[in-house]
Write an enzyme that holds these catalytic residues in place. Structure first.
Site, PDB file in Angstrom:
ATOM      1  N   ARG A 174       0.818  -1.225   0.000  1.00  0.00           N
ATOM      2  CA  ARG A 174       0.000   0.000   0.000  1.00  0.00           C
ATOM      3  C   ARG A 174       0.840   1.257   0.000  1.00  0.00           C
ATOM      4  O   ARG A 174       0.357   2.330  -0.324  1.00  0.00           O
ATOM      5  CB  ARG A 174      -0.904   0.027   1.234  1.00  0.00           C
ATOM      6  CG  ARG A 174      -1.862  -1.151   1.324  1.00  0.00           C
ATOM      7  CD  ARG A 174      -2.496  -1.214   2.685  1.00  0.00           C
ATOM      8  NE  ARG A 174      -1.430  -1.491   3.680  1.00  0.00           N
ATOM      9  CZ  ARG A 174      -1.610  -1.447   4.992  1.00  0.00           C
ATOM     10  NH1 ARG A 174      -2.782  -1.139   5.499  1.00  0.00           N
ATOM     11  NH2 ARG A 174      -0.615  -1.733   5.806  1.00  0.00           N
ATOM     12  N   GLN A 206       2.101  24.304  17.219  1.00  0.00           N
ATOM     13  CA  GLN A 206       1.886  24.879  15.898  1.00  0.00           C
ATOM     14  C   GLN A 206       2.616  24.016  14.873  1.00  0.00           C
ATOM     15  O   GLN A 206       3.694  23.498  15.150  1.00  0.00           O
ATOM     16  CB  GLN A 206       2.464  26.296  15.914  1.00  0.00           C
ATOM     17  CG  GLN A 206       2.459  27.037  14.626  1.00  0.00           C
ATOM     18  CD  GLN A 206       3.054  28.431  14.819  1.00  0.00           C
ATOM     19  OE1 GLN A 206       2.636  29.175  15.688  1.00  0.00           O
ATOM     20  NE2 GLN A 206       4.036  28.762  14.020  1.00  0.00           N
ATOM     21  N   ARG A 243      16.977  29.731   3.325  1.00  0.00           N
ATOM     22  CA  ARG A 243      16.163  30.365   4.365  1.00  0.00           C
ATOM     23  C   ARG A 243      16.950  30.262   5.662  1.00  0.00           C
ATOM     24  O   ARG A 243      17.350  29.177   6.059  1.00  0.00           O
ATOM     25  CB  ARG A 243      14.820  29.670   4.515  1.00  0.00           C
ATOM     26  CG  ARG A 243      13.907  29.834   3.315  1.00  0.00           C
ATOM     27  CD  ARG A 243      12.562  29.173   3.596  1.00  0.00           C
ATOM     28  NE  ARG A 243      11.700  29.176   2.450  1.00  0.00           N
ATOM     29  CZ  ARG A 243      10.645  29.986   2.305  1.00  0.00           C
ATOM     30  NH1 ARG A 243      10.339  30.854   3.239  1.00  0.00           N
ATOM     31  NH2 ARG A 243       9.898  29.896   1.226  1.00  0.00           N
ATOM     32  N   HIS A 260      17.436  31.699  11.471  1.00  0.00           N
ATOM     33  CA  HIS A 260      16.350  32.310  12.237  1.00  0.00           C
ATOM     34  C   HIS A 260      16.206  31.692  13.623  1.00  0.00           C
ATOM     35  O   HIS A 260      16.436  30.502  13.806  1.00  0.00           O
ATOM     36  CB  HIS A 260      15.018  32.135  11.506  1.00  0.00           C
ATOM     37  CG  HIS A 260      15.014  32.675  10.119  1.00  0.00           C
ATOM     38  ND1 HIS A 260      14.312  32.089   9.105  1.00  0.00           N
ATOM     39  CD2 HIS A 260      15.629  33.754   9.564  1.00  0.00           C
ATOM     40  CE1 HIS A 260      14.484  32.779   7.984  1.00  0.00           C
ATOM     41  NE2 HIS A 260      15.288  33.794   8.241  1.00  0.00           N
ATOM     42  N   LYS A 320      11.896  23.517  17.884  1.00  0.00           N
ATOM     43  CA  LYS A 320      11.331  23.084  16.611  1.00  0.00           C
ATOM     44  C   LYS A 320      11.768  21.663  16.296  1.00  0.00           C
ATOM     45  O   LYS A 320      12.894  21.271  16.585  1.00  0.00           O
ATOM     46  CB  LYS A 320      11.836  23.958  15.464  1.00  0.00           C
ATOM     47  CG  LYS A 320      11.561  25.415  15.566  1.00  0.00           C
ATOM     48  CD  LYS A 320      12.274  26.154  14.445  1.00  0.00           C
ATOM     49  CE  LYS A 320      12.170  27.645  14.634  1.00  0.00           C
ATOM     50  NZ  LYS A 320      12.960  28.374  13.647  1.00  0.00           N
ATOM     51  N   HIS A 349      18.121  28.324  13.105  1.00  0.00           N
ATOM     52  CA  HIS A 349      17.843  27.317  12.084  1.00  0.00           C
ATOM     53  C   HIS A 349      17.833  27.947  10.699  1.00  0.00           C
ATOM     54  O   HIS A 349      17.395  29.077  10.514  1.00  0.00           O
ATOM     55  CB  HIS A 349      16.468  26.681  12.351  1.00  0.00           C
ATOM     56  CG  HIS A 349      16.024  25.789  11.250  1.00  0.00           C
ATOM     57  ND1 HIS A 349      15.039  26.137  10.353  1.00  0.00           N
ATOM     58  CD2 HIS A 349      16.448  24.563  10.880  1.00  0.00           C
ATOM     59  CE1 HIS A 349      14.873  25.149   9.488  1.00  0.00           C
ATOM     60  NE2 HIS A 349      15.715  24.192   9.789  1.00  0.00           N
ATOM     61  N   TYR A 396       7.525  22.151   9.916  1.00  0.00           N
ATOM     62  CA  TYR A 396       7.983  22.549  11.245  1.00  0.00           C
ATOM     63  C   TYR A 396       6.910  22.196  12.271  1.00  0.00           C
ATOM     64  O   TYR A 396       5.746  22.560  12.083  1.00  0.00           O
ATOM     65  CB  TYR A 396       8.156  24.059  11.335  1.00  0.00           C
ATOM     66  CG  TYR A 396       9.186  24.686  10.445  1.00  0.00           C
ATOM     67  CD1 TYR A 396      10.357  25.194  10.977  1.00  0.00           C
ATOM     68  CD2 TYR A 396       8.978  24.818   9.081  1.00  0.00           C
ATOM     69  CE1 TYR A 396      11.304  25.815  10.174  1.00  0.00           C
ATOM     70  CE2 TYR A 396       9.910  25.431   8.260  1.00  0.00           C
ATOM     71  CZ  TYR A 396      11.071  25.929   8.825  1.00  0.00           C
ATOM     72  OH  TYR A 396      11.995  26.546   8.030  1.00  0.00           O
ATOM     73  N   ASP A 447      17.328  38.053   4.841  1.00  0.00           N
ATOM     74  CA  ASP A 447      18.315  37.029   5.196  1.00  0.00           C
ATOM     75  C   ASP A 447      19.699  37.360   4.639  1.00  0.00           C
ATOM     76  O   ASP A 447      20.708  37.061   5.263  1.00  0.00           O
ATOM     77  CB  ASP A 447      17.866  35.646   4.703  1.00  0.00           C
ATOM     78  CG  ASP A 447      16.733  35.083   5.542  1.00  0.00           C
ATOM     79  OD1 ASP A 447      16.462  35.612   6.644  1.00  0.00           O
ATOM     80  OD2 ASP A 447      16.119  34.094   5.105  1.00  0.00           O
TER      81      ASP A 447
END
Length: 177
Positions: free
Chosen positions: A23, A46, A59, A62, A72, A119, A132, A168
């Site tokens: 499957r 979240q 990215r 941060h 996270k 990160h 995240y 950034d």
């Protein structure tokens, strides 16, 4: 689910073997008991997705400042990224050191980042999607960043960014860098 220590204290590579049959496959993405067994107090509040249609999108780096600091669990759910944790905890023995992991939908790995660890990532494929799980709400006034190529850290990125936000790209040198 297995949590493996990295050279940065409290940063863990998280592996969860996929169970496959005709499957498809099934993989656990988070388990409170596994995190508790590793001594981590992490309860996501979240979930967010970052979509990155272009290869070599950067990215980061941060984090959120206290008292809005966040932990996270980061996983690539489509494509692949080179994911970086940067220790910015002044009292840490690994202050200003970084650790990176290849995260991909194929390998299913994740990286757990505690409070005080910045990160960032570089997408290695087109259409990379990063998920995240975060234990605190985003607080815009607590958002902080460090430049991806700041000499204070010497992060050895696998390729230069092809796409990066102005913010950034333009973070100032890290203090005492």
């Amino acid at each position: 689910m297995q949590l493996h220590p990295t050279p940065l204290p409290q940063v863990f590579r998280v592996e969860s073997p996929a169970h496959s049959d005709m499957r498809g496959s099934f993989r656990r993405s988070w388990c409170a008991d596994s995190f508790a067994a590793a001594g981590l107090d992490f309860a996501p509040r979240q979930a967010s997705l970052s979509t990155n249609p272009h290869r070599h999108t950067l990215r980061g780096m941060h984090w959120q400042a206290a008292p809005a600091a966040e932990q996270k669990l980061v996983r690539c759910v489509a494509g692949a990224v080179w994911d970086v944790a940067l220790d910015l905890r002044p009292d840490s023995p690994t202050f200003r050191r970084w650790y990176a992991e290849d995260l991909s939908a194929e390998n299913g790995r994740a990286l757990f980042l505690p409070h005080g660890v910045a990160h960032g990532f570089l997408s290695l494929t087109t259409d990379a999607v990063v998920e995240y799980l975060i234990d605190a709400p985003f607080t815009p006034e607590a958002a902080r960043g460090a430049r991806w190529n700041d000499p204070a850290f010497g992060i050895d990125w696998p390729a230069p960014p092809a796409l990066i936000s102005d913010r950034d790209r333009d973070w100032p040198d890290f203090p005492n860098g």
